[in-house]
Design a protein around this motif. Structure first.
Motif, PDB file in Angstrom:
ATOM      1  N   ALA A 127      46.413  33.161  29.422  1.00 19.22           N
ATOM      2  CA  ALA A 127      46.723  31.983  30.869  1.00 19.22           C
ATOM      3  C   ALA A 127      46.354  32.733  31.507  1.00 19.22           C
ATOM      4  CB  ALA A 127      48.125  31.219  29.954  1.00 19.22           C
ATOM      5  N   PHE A 128      47.334  33.272  32.380  1.00 10.79           N
ATOM      6  CA  PHE A 128      47.244  33.782  33.225  1.00 10.79           C
ATOM      7  C   PHE A 128      46.074  34.663  34.356  1.00 10.79           C
ATOM      8  CE2 PHE A 128      48.010  37.523  36.378  1.00 10.79           C
ATOM      9  CZ  PHE A 128      48.890  36.910  37.128  1.00 10.79           C
ATOM     10  N   GLU A 129      45.218  35.042  33.011  1.00 11.36           N
ATOM     11  CA  GLU A 129      43.899  35.881  33.405  1.00 11.36           C
ATOM     12  C   GLU A 129      42.948  34.318  33.432  1.00 11.36           C
ATOM     13  OE1 GLU A 129      42.506  38.399  31.349  1.00 11.36           O
ATOM     14  OE2 GLU A 129      44.605  39.429  30.538  1.00 11.36           O
ATOM     15  N   GLY A 130      43.372  33.272  32.798  1.00 14.62           N
ATOM     16  CA  GLY A 130      41.891  32.414  33.556  1.00 14.62           C
ATOM     17  C   GLY A 130      42.526  31.987  34.182  1.00 14.62           C
ATOM     18  N   ARG A 131      43.838  32.140  35.009  1.00 13.20           N
ATOM     19  CA  ARG A 131      44.367  31.682  36.531  1.00 13.20           C
ATOM     20  C   ARG A 131      43.683  32.206  37.506  1.00 13.20           C
ATOM     21  NH1 ARG A 131      49.309  29.645  34.154  1.00 13.20           N
ATOM     22  NH2 ARG A 131      50.173  31.744  34.911  1.00 13.20           N
ATOM     23  N   VAL A 132      43.551  33.665  37.175  1.00 17.77           N
ATOM     24  CA  VAL A 132      42.863  34.370  38.525  1.00 17.77           C
ATOM     25  C   VAL A 132      41.802  34.217  37.972  1.00 17.77           C
ATOM     26  CG1 VAL A 132      43.176  37.216  38.536  1.00 17.77           C
ATOM     27  CG2 VAL A 132      45.396  36.373  37.974  1.00 17.77           C
ATOM     28  N   TYR A 133      40.690  34.660  37.018  1.00 11.95           N
ATOM     29  CA  TYR A 133      39.688  34.149  36.879  1.00 11.95           C
ATOM     30  C   TYR A 133      39.294  32.842  37.943  1.00 11.95           C
ATOM     31  CZ  TYR A 133      34.503  33.718  34.854  1.00 11.95           C
ATOM     32  OH  TYR A 133      33.670  33.339  34.779  1.00 11.95           O
ATOM     33  N   LYS A 134      39.294  31.191  38.019  1.00  8.51           N
ATOM     34  CA  LYS A 134      39.548  29.989  38.604  1.00  8.51           C
ATOM     35  C   LYS A 134      39.588  30.419  40.003  1.00  8.51           C
ATOM     36  CE  LYS A 134      40.169  27.572  35.296  1.00  8.51           C
ATOM     37  NZ  LYS A 134      41.415  26.168  34.366  1.00  8.51           N
ATOM     38  N   ALA A 135      40.399  31.220  40.610  1.00  7.39           N
ATOM     39  CA  ALA A 135      41.351  31.993  42.402  1.00  7.39           C
ATOM     40  C   ALA A 135      39.717  32.177  42.601  1.00  7.39           C
ATOM     41  CB  ALA A 135      42.412  32.365  41.933  1.00  7.39           C
ATOM     42  N   VAL A 136      39.635  33.332  41.706  1.00  4.14           N
ATOM     43  CA  VAL A 136      38.715  34.936  42.567  1.00  4.14           C
ATOM     44  C   VAL A 136      37.578  33.933  42.559  1.00  4.14           C
ATOM     45  CG1 VAL A 136      37.845  36.768  42.068  1.00  4.14           C
ATOM     46  CG2 VAL A 136      40.192  36.397  41.400  1.00  4.14           C
ATOM     47  N   ALA A 137      37.119  32.905  40.998  1.00  6.76           N
ATOM     48  CA  ALA A 137      35.547  32.356  41.517  1.00  6.76           C
ATOM     49  C   ALA A 137      35.786  31.527  41.867  1.00  6.76           C
ATOM     50  CB  ALA A 137      35.728  31.896  39.653  1.00  6.76           C
ATOM     51  N   GLY A 138      36.749  30.654  42.356  1.00  9.41           N
ATOM     52  CA  GLY A 138      35.836  29.680  43.194  1.00  9.41           C
ATOM     53  C   GLY A 138      36.041  30.825  45.312  1.00  9.41           C
ATOM     54  N   ILE A 139      36.591  31.528  44.887  1.00  7.41           N
ATOM     55  CA  ILE A 139      36.304  32.599  46.442  1.00  7.41           C
ATOM     56  C   ILE A 139      34.411  33.204  46.445  1.00  7.41           C
ATOM     57  CG2 ILE A 139      37.075  34.169  47.926  1.00  7.41           C
ATOM     58  CD1 ILE A 139      39.850  33.825  46.929  1.00  7.41           C
ATOM     59  N   MET A 140      34.437  34.017  45.144  1.00  8.16           N
ATOM     60  CA  MET A 140      33.358  34.539  45.165  1.00  8.16           C
ATOM     61  C   MET A 140      32.566  34.288  44.338  1.00  8.16           C
ATOM     62  SD  MET A 140      35.034  38.018  44.218  1.00  8.16           S
ATOM     63  CE  MET A 140      33.933  39.149  44.969  1.00  8.16           C
ATOM     64  N   LYS A 141      31.487  32.422  45.136  1.00  5.50           N
ATOM     65  CA  LYS A 141      31.060  31.983  43.911  1.00  5.50           C
ATOM     66  C   LYS A 141      29.605  32.748  43.473  1.00  5.50           C
ATOM     67  CE  LYS A 141      32.533  27.174  46.399  1.00  5.50           C
ATOM     68  NZ  LYS A 141      33.693  27.599  46.287  1.00  5.50           N
ATOM     69  N   GLN A 142      28.721  33.453  43.880  1.00  5.86           N
ATOM     70  CA  GLN A 142      27.914  33.937  43.570  1.00  5.86           C
ATOM     71  C   GLN A 142      27.949  34.899  42.638  1.00  5.86           C
ATOM     72  OE1 GLN A 142      25.368  32.191  44.596  1.00  5.86           O
ATOM     73  NE2 GLN A 142      26.250  30.370  45.798  1.00  5.86           N
ATOM     74  N   SER A 143      29.193  35.413  42.335  1.00  4.21           N
ATOM     75  CA  SER A 143      29.370  36.731  41.873  1.00  4.21           C
ATOM     76  C   SER A 143      28.958  37.106  40.618  1.00  4.21           C
ATOM     77  CB  SER A 143      30.666  37.852  42.488  1.00  4.21           C
ATOM     78  OG  SER A 143      30.250  37.559  43.804  1.00  4.21           O
ATOM     79  N   THR A 144      29.030  37.525  39.875  1.00  7.38           N
ATOM     80  CA  THR A 144      29.533  37.848  38.137  1.00  7.38           C
ATOM     81  C   THR A 144      30.660  38.146  38.236  1.00  7.38           C
ATOM     82  OG1 THR A 144      26.965  37.846  37.646  1.00  7.38           O
ATOM     83  CG2 THR A 144      28.716  38.404  36.226  1.00  7.38           C
ATOM     84  N   ILE A 145      31.691  37.340  37.710  1.00  7.16           N
ATOM     85  CA  ILE A 145      33.870  38.055  37.551  1.00  7.16           C
ATOM     86  C   ILE A 145      33.941  38.267  35.622  1.00  7.16           C
ATOM     87  CG2 ILE A 145      35.469  37.547  37.641  1.00  7.16           C
ATOM     88  CD1 ILE A 145      34.720  35.146  39.614  1.00  7.16           C
TER      89      ILE A 145
END
Length: 201
Positions: free
Chosen positions: A40-58
């Motif tokens: 669940a924590f990994e999911g929150r981290v993923y959403k936070a980073v994806a919101g900043i780096m919209k054009q990147s594959t994470i």
């Protein structure tokens, strides 16, 4: 850092703090988390980073998983080479058995004559073993000549001490292998009855 797994030497690495404004210029971010961090924590981290780096594959990886993967990638070729080496050693051992067996059957008359004039079985067995060891020595002289070129030429950038140790262990192993493979045929040669061998001749 030992970023290449447990089987490689440690090397120099540099980790620096970054600001969110530099996210677009980095390809790997290390985040220290508590041992209780779950999916669940990994999911929150993923959403936070994806919101900043919209054009990147994470993708998220744990160091423990990367370590296991690195160790597995290192061990797999070693295991394959060990299996191939064991197969080749078995083939060599069978070849030595076959050659000595053929040699004894071809020389039954000579062995029988030696036994008839009083040669003990241990002497006949010792002759077979000694001949095998002498042939192994001749082969090792030629093989060692070529093997010693590797440390002299610094092939694969491996320390010379590693090559010397490997060559020494290989020589000892080959002598032991030849000795073990020649003991049973030598015992069979010592068991040849003089009368039977001379009668066959």
């Amino acid at each position: 850092m030992k970023d290449r797994g447990d089987y490689t030497p440690s090397g120099m690495s540099l980790y620096s703090r970054i600001d969110t404004s530099f996210f677009h210029y980095v390809n790997r971010i290390v985040i220290k988390v508590t041992p209780t961090a779950d999916a669940a924590f990994e999911g929150r981290v993923y959403k936070a980073v994806a919101g900043i780096m919209k054009q990147s594959t994470i993708g998220i990886e744990r160091f423990s998983q990367k370590r296991d993967k690195m160790n597995k990638d290192t061990l797999m070729p070693t295991v394959i080479l060990l299996i191939l080496s064991a197969f080749l050693i078995i083939n060599v051992a069978l070849g030595i058995f076959g050659v000595l067996w053929y040699n004894i059957n071809k020389r039954r008359g000579e062995i029988g004559l030696r036994r008839a004039i009083g040669a003990p079985g241990n002497s006949v067995s010792g002759q077979i073993v000694t001949e095998s060891m002498l042939l192994a020595t001749l082969s090792l002289i030629v093989g060692t000549f070529f093997a010693i070129q590797f440390p002299l030429l610094n092939v694969f950038d491996v320390p010379a001490a590693v090559y010397i140790t490997a060559i020494f262990l290989a020589i000892v192993f080959i002598y032991v292998l030849v000795l073990v493979c020649s003991l049973y045929p030598g015992k069979q040669a010592a068991a040849v009855y003089p009368a039977v061998a001379l009668h066959e001749e």
